[in-house]
Design an enzyme around this catalytic site. Structure first.
Site, PDB file in Angstrom:
ATOM      1  N   SER A  34       0.829  -1.201   0.000  1.00  0.00           N
ATOM      2  CA  SER A  34       0.000   0.000   0.000  1.00  0.00           C
ATOM      3  C   SER A  34       0.868   1.257   0.000  1.00  0.00           C
ATOM      4  CB  SER A  34      -0.910   0.019   1.236  1.00  0.00           C
ATOM      5  OG  SER A  34      -0.146   0.261   2.409  1.00  0.00           O
ATOM      6  N   LYS A  35       0.213   2.385  -0.238  1.00  0.00           N
ATOM      7  CA  LYS A  35       0.910   3.668  -0.200  1.00  0.00           C
ATOM      8  C   LYS A  35       1.535   3.915   1.172  1.00  0.00           C
ATOM      9  CE  LYS A  35      -0.001   8.635  -0.529  1.00  0.00           C
ATOM     10  NZ  LYS A  35       0.412   8.892   0.856  1.00  0.00           N
ATOM     11  N   ARG A  36       0.857   3.467   2.220  1.00  0.00           N
ATOM     12  CA  ARG A  36       1.394   3.665   3.583  1.00  0.00           C
ATOM     13  C   ARG A  36       2.744   2.990   3.751  1.00  0.00           C
ATOM     14  NH1 ARG A  36      -4.010   2.961   4.477  1.00  0.00           N
ATOM     15  NH2 ARG A  36      -3.750   0.720   4.824  1.00  0.00           N
ATOM     16  N   ASP A  88       5.262   5.298   2.169  1.00  0.00           N
ATOM     17  CA  ASP A  88       5.482   6.478   3.010  1.00  0.00           C
ATOM     18  C   ASP A  88       6.339   6.127   4.225  1.00  0.00           C
ATOM     19  OD1 ASP A  88       3.908   7.929   1.287  1.00  0.00           O
ATOM     20  OD2 ASP A  88       2.098   7.800   2.512  1.00  0.00           O
TER      21      ASP A  88
END
Length: 506
Positions: free
Chosen positions: A262-264, A267
């Site tokens: 995921s994007k998380r 990040d």
């Protein structure tokens, strides 16, 4: 009878930026199409009008342009089976909705969002199916007259597929083999919404795949649970004989732990999960992209190709032509592929080495300008790149590694000074300056031999002198072989830097 031409499609939804997993799906479709001399179609699935995000479609097409994945037809490319944007195909779908309703294979449901939520709160694991639909507000429980009255009054409705229970549905998957699902676990999915007059993904993609002659559906594992419903729809619409072959690709997994990437994760661990930088038009939040993070597009494709596919040999670095030749869906993994972002950096490093010094130098010019180096001699830049590119994973890193080739150090790293500038460094470098002055040629091999002979005659410590010289030239204990630096910057600049170090550090 001639062989049927392979036709595959990549059909993203413009609901946000293109995920790197979607890029891999498009890549596998591309490799498969090219290997079989087939066609790759770009179709935009924008029937979910409530989730539409402005700029997302343009982002998708720009991503593929940067990556070098070319489509044979579709949105932005044209073709004989358009339109390729589903919102522009509204009139096409309605006849197939009516066909299912006329056959009694679908029904109209008027249940509101609030009614459905109440049922879910009332019944654990509620789903709209053969066991519950006769208790709901739909055309199976209402009279024809009541249905017509509700529609005439503008009551919103959906059309649901009518799935009969206790039927084994067989899905053949190229990667996963034969899968058998009992229809009793499926719910009566909505196929059409009166609110916007558009079909849902489930009906639209079946109709489009059939009308566009799609022979193989290669998509992510997340769609595997929908495959039995899609098999049923092919059967209900009378297209079972032309149903495409399915291949559901393994998920891209988090670098650490379990679950889907995921994007998380990006990040948190500092790597992109989108091909290009994305600025959310609603929140204003910016997410990093592979292009803006200075990855080379061919390195990204090579990296992604091996996340879930094994070419059957030890090759890691492959051109797109080699990937096309070797690609085989049966060699794709059933289990998820861990997203090793460090491996992605390694691939980028390898591709930097493969590129010509001229190509890398052109990419380096904007970095130099950003750091105040205006209109440098391009031949000199190429020379520096040739010396330094093996040390970097990304082109911008060349500045940190080679700034001293373009400007004299303005300060000296304290830790390096403490370790490498000795009590006699001042006197020894002053002597070395005079050695350099009388040296006419300043080539690498000749100057190195000349200086080492002088050091040996004087009985000095080679390491101590070279460490001090490196500090004087670069300001830190970094860089390639000393005499590559002196030859590049020239005799006069070498002497100036030694003199300055003596003055500042003496």
């Amino acid at each position: 009878m001639s062989e049927i031409k392979v036709r595959v499609r990549f059909a993203p939804s413009p609901t946000g930026p293109l995920h790197i997993g979607g890029v891999r799906t498009a890549l596998y479709n591309y490799l498969f199409a090219k290997q079989h001399n087939g066609d790759l179609i770009l179709r935009i699935e924008d029937t979910d009008s409530g989730r539409f995000v402005s700029g997302a479609e343009e982002y998708i097409t720009e991503s593929f342009k940067w990556l070098g994945i070319h489509f044979d037809e579709g949105v932005g490319y044209g073709g004989d089976f358009g339109p390729y944007r589903q919102s522009e195909r509204k009139n096409i779908y309605r006849q197939y909705v009516d066909n299912l309703l006329d056959k009694g294979l679908a029904y109209i449901a008027f249940d509101s969002v609030e009614e459905l939520e109440a049922k879910r709160a009332e019944t654990a694991n509620f789903q709209y199916d053969a066991s519950t639909r006769m208790k709901m507000r739909n055309s199976l429980t209402l009279s024809k007259k009541e249905v017509e009255k509700l529609i005439a009054a503008g009551e919103r409705y959906v059309v649901r597929i009518k799935i009969e229970p206790n039927e084994d549905i067989h899905v053949h998957d190229i990667i996963r083999g034969d899968i058998v699902i009992n229809s009793s676990i499926l719910d009566d999915k909505a196929l059409f919404k009166s609110a916007d007059g558009l079909p849902t993904y489930h009906l639209a993609n079946i109709v489009d795949d059939h009308l566009m002659g799609i022979t193989h559906v290669i998509r992510g594992e997340e769609w595997l649970s929908s495959a039995p419903l899609h098999v049923l729809l092919y059967k209900y619409l009378g297209w079972a004989d032309t149903m495409p072959a399915f291949a559901h690709l393994p998920l891209l997994l988090k670098p650490e732990g379990g679950g889907k990437l995921s994007k998380r994760d990006g990040d948190r661990l500092g790597f992109p999960v989108f091909p290009l930088e994305w600025r959310d038009p609603n929140s204003g939040e910016t997410s990093s992209g592979y292009r803006e993070s200075s990855y080379l597009p061919d390195a990204v494709l090579n990296f992604l190709a091996l996340l879930g596919w094994n070419p059957g040999n030890d090759l890691e670095i492959m051109t797109i032509e080699e990937m096309i030749k070797l690609f085989d869906l049966s060699r794709c993994s059933k289990s998820g592929a861990k997203f090793d972002f460090e491996k992605g950096k390694w691939f980028n490093h390898q591709y930097i080495q493969k590129r010509s010094d001229e190509d890398i130098a052109k990419m380096f010019l904007p970095v130099l300008e950003k750091n105040g180096i205006k209109n440098p001699d391009f031949t000199y830049v190429k020379k520096v790149v040739a010396l330094m590119k093996e040390r970097v994973n990304f082109v911008p890193e060349l500045w940190q590694q080679s700034y001293y080739f373009f400007e004299a150090p303005q300060k000296y790293d304290e830790k390096t000074v403490k370790n490498r500038w000795k009590e006699d460094s001042k006197e020894q470098l002053a002597e070395l300056i005079e050695v350099f002055r009388i040296r006419e040629r300043f080539d690498v091999e000749g100057t190195e031999k000349y200086v080492k002979t002088w050091i040996e005659k004087k009985g000095y410590n080679l390491g101590s002198i070279m460490n001090a010289v490196r500090l004087a030239l670069a300001g830190r204990g970094i860089g390639p072989q000393i005499f590559h630096i002196t030859e590049a910057i020239g005799k006069d600049e070498t002497i100036r830097r030694l003199q300055k170090a003596i003055e500042v550090l003496g």
